[in-house]
Design a protein around this motif. Structure first.
Motif, PDB file in Angstrom:
ATOM      1  N   CYS A 124       0.843  -1.206   0.000  1.00 47.67           N
ATOM      2  CA  CYS A 124       0.000   0.000   0.000  1.00 47.67           C
ATOM      3  C   CYS A 124       0.874   1.249   0.000  1.00 47.67           C
ATOM      4  O   CYS A 124       1.765   1.387   0.835  1.00 47.67           O
ATOM      5  CB  CYS A 124      -0.925   0.004   1.218  1.00 47.67           C
ATOM      6  N   ILE A 125       0.608   2.159  -0.943  1.00 46.89           N
ATOM      7  CA  ILE A 125       1.411   3.382  -1.031  1.00 46.89           C
ATOM      8  C   ILE A 125       0.649   4.588  -0.474  1.00 46.89           C
ATOM      9  O   ILE A 125       1.095   5.724  -0.602  1.00 46.89           O
ATOM     10  CB  ILE A 125       1.856   3.658  -2.488  1.00 46.89           C
ATOM     11  N   GLY A 126      -0.509   4.340   0.111  1.00 46.87           N
ATOM     12  CA  GLY A 126      -1.248   5.428   0.760  1.00 46.87           C
ATOM     13  C   GLY A 126      -1.747   6.489  -0.207  1.00 46.87           C
ATOM     14  O   GLY A 126      -1.823   7.665   0.134  1.00 46.87           O
ATOM     15  N   CYS A 127      -2.102   6.077  -1.418  1.00 47.89           N
ATOM     16  CA  CYS A 127      -2.505   7.068  -2.431  1.00 47.89           C
ATOM     17  C   CYS A 127      -3.972   7.473  -2.302  1.00 47.89           C
ATOM     18  O   CYS A 127      -4.392   8.456  -2.893  1.00 47.89           O
ATOM     19  CB  CYS A 127      -2.251   6.507  -3.824  1.00 47.89           C
ATOM     20  N   HIS A 128      -4.766   6.717  -1.556  1.00 49.13           N
ATOM     21  CA  HIS A 128      -6.196   6.999  -1.318  1.00 49.13           C
ATOM     22  C   HIS A 128      -7.072   6.851  -2.559  1.00 49.13           C
ATOM     23  O   HIS A 128      -8.219   7.293  -2.554  1.00 49.13           O
ATOM     24  CB  HIS A 128      -6.411   8.401  -0.714  1.00 49.13           C
ATOM     25  N   CYS A 142      -8.401   4.201  -3.645  1.00 49.24           N
ATOM     26  CA  CYS A 142      -9.511   3.326  -3.234  1.00 49.24           C
ATOM     27  C   CYS A 142     -10.609   4.124  -2.555  1.00 49.24           C
ATOM     28  O   CYS A 142     -11.799   3.957  -2.867  1.00 49.24           O
ATOM     29  CB  CYS A 142      -8.988   2.240  -2.280  1.00 49.24           C
ATOM     30  N   CYS A 182      -7.266  -0.106  -7.080  1.00 46.90           N
ATOM     31  CA  CYS A 182      -6.079  -0.048  -6.204  1.00 46.90           C
ATOM     32  C   CYS A 182      -4.782   0.063  -7.011  1.00 46.90           C
ATOM     33  O   CYS A 182      -4.442  -0.828  -7.797  1.00 46.90           O
ATOM     34  CB  CYS A 182      -6.031  -1.277  -5.311  1.00 46.90           C
ATOM     35  N   VAL A 183      -4.074   1.153  -6.760  1.00 51.18           N
ATOM     36  CA  VAL A 183      -2.852   1.445  -7.505  1.00 51.18           C
ATOM     37  C   VAL A 183      -1.726   0.468  -7.138  1.00 51.18           C
ATOM     38  O   VAL A 183      -0.955   0.034  -7.986  1.00 51.18           O
ATOM     39  CB  VAL A 183      -2.427   2.904  -7.225  1.00 51.18           C
ATOM     40  N   GLY A 184      -1.652   0.110  -5.865  1.00 52.49           N
ATOM     41  CA  GLY A 184      -0.590  -0.801  -5.418  1.00 52.49           C
ATOM     42  C   GLY A 184      -0.914  -2.266  -5.662  1.00 52.49           C
ATOM     43  O   GLY A 184      -0.101  -3.124  -5.336  1.00 52.49           O
ATOM     44  N   ILE A 211      -2.857  -4.131  -4.006  1.00 59.15           N
ATOM     45  CA  ILE A 211      -2.669  -4.793  -2.701  1.00 59.15           C
ATOM     46  C   ILE A 211      -3.851  -5.672  -2.321  1.00 59.15           C
ATOM     47  O   ILE A 211      -3.801  -6.397  -1.355  1.00 59.15           O
ATOM     48  CB  ILE A 211      -2.417  -3.762  -1.572  1.00 59.15           C
ATOM     49  N   ARG A 212      -4.976  -5.539  -3.087  1.00 59.92           N
ATOM     50  CA  ARG A 212      -6.219  -6.194  -2.645  1.00 59.92           C
ATOM     51  C   ARG A 212      -6.506  -7.455  -3.436  1.00 59.92           C
ATOM     52  O   ARG A 212      -6.476  -7.443  -4.663  1.00 59.92           O
ATOM     53  CB  ARG A 212      -7.393  -5.217  -2.785  1.00 59.92           C
TER      54      ARG A 212
HETATM   55 FE1  SF4 Z   1      -3.317   1.609  -0.721  1.00 61.74          FE
HETATM   56 FE2  SF4 Z   1      -4.407   0.619  -2.979  1.00 61.74          FE
HETATM   57 FE3  SF4 Z   1      -5.793   2.339  -1.499  1.00 61.74          FE
HETATM   58 FE4  SF4 Z   1      -3.651   3.242  -2.884  1.00 61.74          FE
HETATM   59  S1  SF4 Z   1      -5.558   2.407  -3.764  1.00 61.74           S
HETATM   60  S2  SF4 Z   1      -4.179   3.692  -0.700  1.00 61.74           S
HETATM   61  S3  SF4 Z   1      -2.306   1.430  -2.750  1.00 61.74           S
HETATM   62  S4  SF4 Z   1      -5.150   0.274  -0.848  1.00 61.74           S
END
Ligand code: SF4
Ligand code: SF4
Length: 426
Positions: free
Chosen positions: A16-20, A22, A260-262, A264-265
């Protein structure tokens, strides 16, 4: 054996890169209406920190979930307030300032501010009153303040020792924690609802609130220990994450997973045994992770398949359970853990705990002091304090990392020698 199906999710926190993205995608899709301004069905918290709503983990203050009382399972909050909770403020619930009042910035202040010792800043103005605001909380309030002793000190998962050390450069750590409704196996929100409007869908385990039946009691808000059900002040109804069921019914992923950019899901189907769940609801706190896992069935077991078929679970769902990445992460690899299992709602969203940023020496010496994020902290968040379970997971993650790095180096050497790797994916 009473086999049931559950749509569930694993979030790999190291990615997760915390990009928000999602949170924003979810908001654009579901909570862009009047009365939902403050709601984030999906939010991403920076840890250590106070979270959203502010201090939601402080169960001394909000008292959600279940507890063992006089030898049996009972809801921690709700019933004692009766009709009074509709008239007076129910102290087990967050108030608006624990979430945040939606605001816009007054950019004129940058140019119109009178001369002063400090440079002018854009002031936040309430979208409701238009007044300048003192903002105290927000959906990721700790994002910019992560690392500050003042805010870290409010995270109840930190030990006293960590609290003192936190703020010293070499001891600083942070991670992102995306959060959504856990579509729990034992949902406190549903159990607390006097109108019987909250229910767990038989076919996929998604927890929903029937908007026709909801009578604005708001016991669900008090009872959800994760504070993932919200009250719509405009419509007088409670609302929550619906796991994007209009999408899942069409075989599509939820908006948060899709965007989700990373990457992660991981979304997948689990088969679980309801009979086993009833047996372990009152399991001792330190065994709750294992108790939860023991409810999840092996979808390739012919006996499980037979019972699933008998229970009316669709063949494509049984097949999806066999290919489920969630089953692999939680049961096969033992890498994903639930969030605060001690709340006893048996959550169905799991997390691969964060390893990164790892200290270099941890790669050769796996003693816990060489991991950046204190094991105690992760154990407080994911295993009800069971440090051995976290250690086991972190060691496996480090092993995978070392293996992949070694493999990468070996591949590079081969390539430098002119040996083609095309067609190989090891
Ligand atoms: Fe993390 Fe994915 Fe949400 Fe970005 S979109 S904050 S990578 S869970
Ligand atoms: Fe209900 Fe979701 Fe809260 Fe679980 S996390 S108690 S299902 S609102």
């Amino acid at each position: 054996m009473d086999v049931r199906a559950q749509l569930s999710m694993v979030l790999h926190l190291d990615k997760c890169i915390g990009c928000h993205t999602c949170s924003v995608t979810c908001k654009n899709l579901w909570t862009n209406r009047k009365g939902t301004e403050y709601m984030w069905w999906n939010n991403v918290e920076t840890r250590p920190g106070t979270g959203y709503p502010k201090n939601w983990e402080d169960q001394g203050k909000f008292r959600g979930g279940w507890e063992i009382k006089n030898g049996s399972l009972s809801l921690k909050s709700g019933s004692k307030w009766g009709i009074l909770s509709r008239i007076f403020h129910n102290p087990d619930q967050p108030v608006m300032k624990d979430y945040y009042e939606p605001f816009t910035y007054d950019y004129a202040n940058l140019t119109d501010a009178p001369e002063s010792a400090n440079q002018p800043i854009a002031r936040a103005k309430s979208r409701i009153t238009g007044e300048s605001m003192n903002i105290e909380a927000g959906p990721n309030w700790d994002d910019d303040l992560g690392g500050s002793r003042e805010y870290a000190a409010k995270d109840p998962n930190l030990t006293e020792e960590d609290r003192v050390l936190f703020g010293e450069f070499e001891k600083i750590f942070m991670m992102y924690l995306p959060r959504l409704c856990n579509h729990c196996l034992n949902p406190a929100c549903a159990a607390a609802c006097p109108s019987g409007s909250i229910y767990k869908r038989g076919e996929d385990g998604i927890v929903l609130n029937d908007q026709e039946k909801c009578r604005a009691w708001r016991y669900c808000v008090s009872a959800c220990p994760y504070k993932k059900i919200y009250y719509n002040w405009d419509r007088g109804k409670s609302e929550k994450c619906i796991f994007c069921y209009p999408k899942s019914e069409n075989g599509e992923p939820s908006a948060c997973a899709h965007s989700c950019v990373g990457r992660i899901r991981y979304t997948g189907v689990l088969l679980y045994d309801y009979d086993r769940l009833i047996q372990v609801l009152e399991a001792p706190e330190e065994t709750l992770v294992e108790a939860l896992k023991s409810c999840i069935l092996d979808p390739s077991d012919p006996e499980v398949k037979r019972h699933a078929k008998k229970a009316g679970i669709e063949p494509d769902w049984i097949q999806a359970a066999e290919n489920s990445p969630v089953y692999a992460f939680v049961k096969e690899f033992g890498l994903a853990l639930p969030l605060h299992p001690e709340f006893r709602t048996f959550p169905m969203v799991f997390y691969v705990p964060s390893l990164s940023p790892v200290l270099r020496k941890a790669e050769t010496d796996m003693t816990m002091e060489n991991f950046r994020i204190p094991v105690k902290y992760l154990a407080s968040v994911f295993t009800a304090g069971n440090e051995a379970a976290v250690e086991d997971t972190l060691k496996k993650l480090l092993g995978i990392r070392s293996y992949m790095r070694g493999k990468e180096l070996a591949d590079k050497e081969l390539m430098e020698k002119g040996i083609s790797l095309s067609g190989w994916n090891g």
